[in-house]
Design a protein around this motif. Sequence first.
Motif, PDB file in Angstrom:
ATOM      1  N   GLN A  14     -37.015  49.866 -27.129  1.00 34.29           N
ATOM      2  CA  GLN A  14     -36.265  49.005 -28.041  1.00 34.29           C
ATOM      3  C   GLN A  14     -35.777  47.731 -27.358  1.00 34.29           C
ATOM      4  N   VAL A  15     -35.480  47.815 -26.083  1.00 36.56           N
ATOM      5  CA  VAL A  15     -35.045  46.627 -25.346  1.00 36.56           C
ATOM      6  C   VAL A  15     -36.245  45.741 -25.029  1.00 36.56           C
ATOM      7  N   ILE A  16     -37.313  46.349 -24.518  1.00 40.32           N
ATOM      8  CA  ILE A  16     -38.491  45.578 -24.087  1.00 40.32           C
ATOM      9  C   ILE A  16     -39.145  44.875 -25.271  1.00 40.32           C
ATOM     10  N   LEU A  40     -46.458  43.494 -36.460  1.00 40.84           N
ATOM     11  CA  LEU A  40     -46.110  44.861 -36.855  1.00 40.84           C
ATOM     12  C   LEU A  40     -46.023  45.819 -35.675  1.00 40.84           C
ATOM     13  N   ASP A  41     -46.399  45.359 -34.485  1.00 37.24           N
ATOM     14  CA  ASP A  41     -46.346  46.228 -33.302  1.00 37.24           C
ATOM     15  C   ASP A  41     -44.908  46.280 -32.780  1.00 37.24           C
ATOM     16  N   THR A  42     -44.071  46.923 -33.537  1.00 31.68           N
ATOM     17  CA  THR A  42     -42.644  47.023 -33.234  1.00 31.68           C
ATOM     18  C   THR A  42     -42.318  48.412 -32.708  1.00 31.68           C
ATOM     19  N   PRO A  43     -41.125  48.590 -32.133  1.00 29.31           N
ATOM     20  CA  PRO A  43     -40.744  49.950 -31.705  1.00 29.31           C
ATOM     21  C   PRO A  43     -40.790  50.957 -32.842  1.00 29.31           C
ATOM     22  N   ALA A  44     -40.428  50.534 -34.048  1.00 29.82           N
ATOM     23  CA  ALA A  44     -40.422  51.462 -35.178  1.00 29.82           C
ATOM     24  C   ALA A  44     -41.806  51.986 -35.511  1.00 29.82           C
ATOM     25  N   ALA A  45     -42.850  51.232 -35.149  1.00 28.03           N
ATOM     26  CA  ALA A  45     -44.221  51.650 -35.453  1.00 28.03           C
ATOM     27  C   ALA A  45     -44.743  52.705 -34.491  1.00 28.03           C
TER      28      ALA A  45
END
Length: 808
Positions: A80-82, A306-311
């Motif tokens: 989440q930080v990176i 869309l390449d987020t932590p949530a994905a």
Amino acid sequence: MGAPTTPATTGTPPRPIPGVPSAGRALTRPRRRLVAAAAALVALAAVGAGSLLDLRTPAPKSADAPAGTFSAGRAYEDVQVIAARPHVAGSPANEQVRAHLEQQLRGLGLETEVQDTVAPEAGQLSGAAGGATLARVRNVVARLPGTDSTGRVFLVSHYDSVQTGPGGNDDAAGTSTILEVARALTTGPRPRNDIVFVLTDAEEACLCGAAAFAASHPLAADGGVVLNLEARGSTGPVIMFETSRNNAKLVDIFGRAAPHPVGTSFAVEIYRALPNDTDFTAFLDQKFVGLNSAYIDGGAIYHTPLDTPAAMDRGSLQQHGDNALGLAREFGDTDLTDLRSGHDATYFPVPGGLVRYPGWLTLPLALLAVALVAALGWLTRRSGRASTGRLAAGFALALVPIVAAPVAAQLLWLAITTIRPGYAELLDPYRPIWYRLAVLALATAILFTWYALTRRRLGPAALAVAGLAWLALLGVLLAVAVPGGAYLTTLPALAGALGGLVALRTRQNGPWPVVAVTAAAAVGVVILLPTVVLLFPALGMAMGGVAALVAVLLGLVALPVVDLLHPQAGGQRGLLALRARRLAVLPAGAAAVAAVVLAGVGLAVDRFDAAHPAPTHLMYAMDAGTGQARWLSHETDPQPWTDGYVDGVTTVDDFPGLGDAELRGGPAPKADLPAPKVEVLSDTRSGDERLVRVRVLPQRPVRLLTLHVNGPTAVTSATVNGRQFDVARMATQKPWGFGVVFHAPPAEGVEIALTMYPSLGDGPVALRVMDASDGLDALPGFRPRPPAVGVVGSHSSEMLAVARTYPI
């Protein structure tokens, strides 16, 4: 009419049964055909389910998991930080990520440093634009000293992202995994060997961070074992897809030390043949051995916003960490002085582990498979189940589904992309499962149709032998050309031949022939079914024909079981024969209907929307000297939104830094943006040679600078920020000559020295310079994308390029 029976087998092969044509003879003739078919199918389904379940990712462990284990919950906090925002090399966001990495590693008490240097890309060969490609990189390097080191183990991932996305998976997954592995290793006894954690910069740009570390860092001087961690999607099992050469000892350690060992020697062969690179490439160019691993499913979000932590699938993160920690501990306590063997291993996953054997066995096993299939053919003819002519015809006709299925799969995808052109810009659809099932159903329909049409005339036994003959032949070809993939056909052919021989030598109306051919088919299922499943995300739907081919090969292995789905062959007359033929086409018809329905469901379900936007590509290029600007796009069939900016194909020779000769383009308003400046530091002559030294200075925050030379001269040598390049080895971007691409340029600019020779006479020399930043929102004439329109994953998406020509 009742099914004829044969006496128990003795030393003499059974004779043809009177009244039953040899074309009607099968390898098995169970009394209770439906019961045998049901039992065989249930057994194969169970084997297939077990093989696929073994590919599942483990359950993610929470943040309060024991200190000595890997916790996806703890690692995800770093993700989440990176991946809070895009952080391309050289950007302020990337500096913040680097500061976080340093803080975490130093907090573990590790010796931590930043390698700040200028480095060429791996191999010193040109990237997109021709010439020399470099970057200023800042690698974060930490070391856990060993107690009695025999070498070093390097855990490697890159911490930069592309400009279009935050890199939640690529490669915050690998970077956070290394941080959590480092934490777990520091909580227990120190390993025997040094463990070095290498978090590289500028991988997305040019692999320059890894190249800098491998070539010049003191810790890399003696080589070692590299474990590179990557992601090219958002979910799926972590696959060990690449190794160094002569990998047998490495693969053996991987098989016993990785808790979830998924990897195939076939994947290694495929990757070696593809024009893809990761940081691992830079280490292979040096004196390192190692393994490269990644999860690759969910490729639609690759390199996109869309390449987020949530994905991220945290199960995939857990598998990355479990394997990395297990391998770090194993290599950390292994004598590293001799990990090279004289050969590559053949290996593939099975439920519960990894099968592996020496690569030198590949060709002997392939030849043995040919011999056993030949023996099966001889015994089939001798027993009266097929004539030589029918065996030959079966072999010739068996090529039909082998060719037709992949061709049909490619045509299916062509039809789907015609209906939905946006798929052409994606690695895979957002929800590809329906299309994958449609390809498998289509391959099944082709195989079953072929079997129904040829079975009555040639006979089940001839077709079964023919299918195995093709697998055995392909095994020999693969053993010669692609040794790591030979097991895919050789081992099923061996199993099928042995099963057929057992079936022919046992009581025909008893259970053992069915058991024998089912066991043989089970071997094919264990080997080929996971391969089909892994091929889809590896190659994408655009190459779904490869998965269709492997699916057909699996069907050929299982033909004796497939035959149980058909009415018993031979002996039928009149209405019974007509009814048998009609029943024979039912499986093929059902599969064909399923293929159409599944493709239709895919189109209905996988629509573009705000959560799954249509990918579009757009960039802006302006010549500051002429004031002319253009919108440019890579899209060959532009989406409606892109169509509002570009029309026909245009040449972009005046922007050699883009690396393309032609793109779709359209006029754009001029933006108030400065071009990079060129300062001539010196201009001297030595005989016929001209020595020019310039500094290229960006006038705004940019992520890359380029310089290309044009004129009646040839560049014979070049030095960029003190690094000399072998110009003779480098490609050029016509009509321009030598060029330089510099990623993450320092604010003070880039110094370039060129030695030129007047190969075409005297005349002025032109330097074409370009810089590039990211983001089009502030440009005049730009209209924000609607919610259902997204950004394609590309290194040039949203690029804003400004160029100018300077005569010298």
